[in-house]
Design a protein around this motif. Structure first.
Motif, mmCIF file in Angstrom:
data_model
loop_
_atom_site.group_PDB
_atom_site.id
_atom_site.type_symbol
_atom_site.label_atom_id
_atom_site.label_comp_id
_atom_site.label_asym_id
_atom_site.label_seq_id
_atom_site.Cartn_x
_atom_site.Cartn_y
_atom_site.Cartn_z
ATOM 1 N N PHE A 60 0.830 -1.208 0.000
ATOM 2 C CA PHE A 60 0.000 0.000 0.000
ATOM 3 C C PHE A 60 0.862 1.255 0.000
ATOM 4 C CE2 PHE A 60 -3.690 -2.502 1.755
ATOM 5 C CZ PHE A 60 -4.528 -2.256 0.679
ATOM 6 N N THR A 112 -7.785 4.423 -2.332
ATOM 7 C CA THR A 112 -6.817 3.517 -1.708
ATOM 8 C C THR A 112 -7.187 3.281 -0.243
ATOM 9 O OG1 THR A 112 -5.122 4.405 -3.173
ATOM 10 C CG2 THR A 112 -4.355 3.132 -1.301
ATOM 11 N N GLN A 113 -7.727 4.308 0.394
ATOM 12 C CA GLN A 113 -8.132 4.170 1.789
ATOM 13 C C GLN A 113 -9.247 3.134 1.924
ATOM 14 O OE1 GLN A 113 -9.458 7.806 3.607
ATOM 15 N NE2 GLN A 113 -9.816 6.853 5.585
ATOM 16 N N LYS A 114 -10.130 3.094 0.956
ATOM 17 C CA LYS A 114 -11.215 2.110 0.986
ATOM 18 C C LYS A 114 -10.673 0.681 0.892
ATOM 19 C CE LYS A 114 -14.549 5.277 -0.996
ATOM 20 N NZ LYS A 114 -15.310 5.650 -2.192
ATOM 21 N N ASP A 115 -9.466 0.561 0.366
ATOM 22 C CA ASP A 115 -8.842 -0.762 0.245
ATOM 23 C C ASP A 115 -8.167 -1.197 1.539
ATOM 24 O OD1 ASP A 115 -9.666 -0.969 -2.378
ATOM 25 O OD2 ASP A 115 -7.782 -0.191 -3.197
ATOM 26 N N GLY A 116 -8.269 -0.385 2.583
ATOM 27 C CA GLY A 116 -7.765 -0.808 3.882
ATOM 28 C C GLY A 116 -6.594 -0.017 4.432
#
Length: 193
Positions: free
Chosen positions: A7, A151-155
């Motif tokens: 990430f 990207t934040q929604k991906d964790g």
């Protein structure tokens, strides 16, 4: 706190990509400013002219060599002396306001000094180009900010995204400052008598 390395690499890739895109926008602004003539002679000023060469419209740079003699004078050295009248005619018909004279071998093209009104209109044009570039950079910031939020929604944790958004904002501010500096220099160049 340690974050998932892929990430973090992904965020850095997005930031690097944003920087490359902003650099292209800055380069475009530099090119646009370079094309705006502040009354100085540039060989490229005559690139758009065509000359009747054996009855065919031919670009001037294909029938002659164009160079700069001084800040307000261009020299045109035709490959064939017979084209001199055709070249002079093309320059006169272009309505660029340039005066020409020839010595039988080459043509000297003299640029008139720009009027105060012309310089002010050039400054407006320059400011318009600068604003276009600033808008492109702000739009890039918006687009990459949305990518970071995705990207934040991906964790990825929110604080890592906030740091990346801060870096993105710093990048944006830096490129806008560079464009403003370029604008200041070009404006001073144009307004110099």
């Amino acid at each position: 706190m340690l974050y998932n390395l892929p990430f973090m690499e992904l965020i850095q890739q997005h930031l690097d990509e944003a920087e490359r895109s902003m650099d292209k926008a800055y380069g475009h602004a530099q090119d646009a400013f370079a094309k705006i003539n502040a009354g100085r002679a540039l060989p490229t000023m005559l690139n758009h002219l065509t000359v009747a060469y054996y009855g065919n419209p031919t670009p001037l740079h294909q029938v002659a060599s164009i160079s700069t003699a001084d800040a307000r004078t261009l020299t045109i050295q035709p490959w064939e002396q017979a084209t001199i009248p055709h070249i002079e005619k093309a320059i006169a018909e272009s309505q660029l306001g340039f005066s020409t004279r020839n010595d039988g071998r080459m043509i000297l093209v003299t640029l008139p000094p720009p009027s105060e009104e012309r310089r002010k209109s050039l400054v407006k044009l320059i400011k318009n180009e600068a604003e276009k570039s600033r808008v492109v950079i702000r739009n890039l910031r918006r687009d990459y900010k949305e990518i970071l939020k995705a990207t934040q929604k991906d964790g990825l944790p929110e604080d890592a995204i906030k740091r990346a958004e801060k870096k993105l904002q710093d990048l944006t501010d830096g490129y806008i400052d560079k464009i403003n500096h370029l604008l200041t220099l070009k404006e001073a160049d144009v307004m110099a008598v």
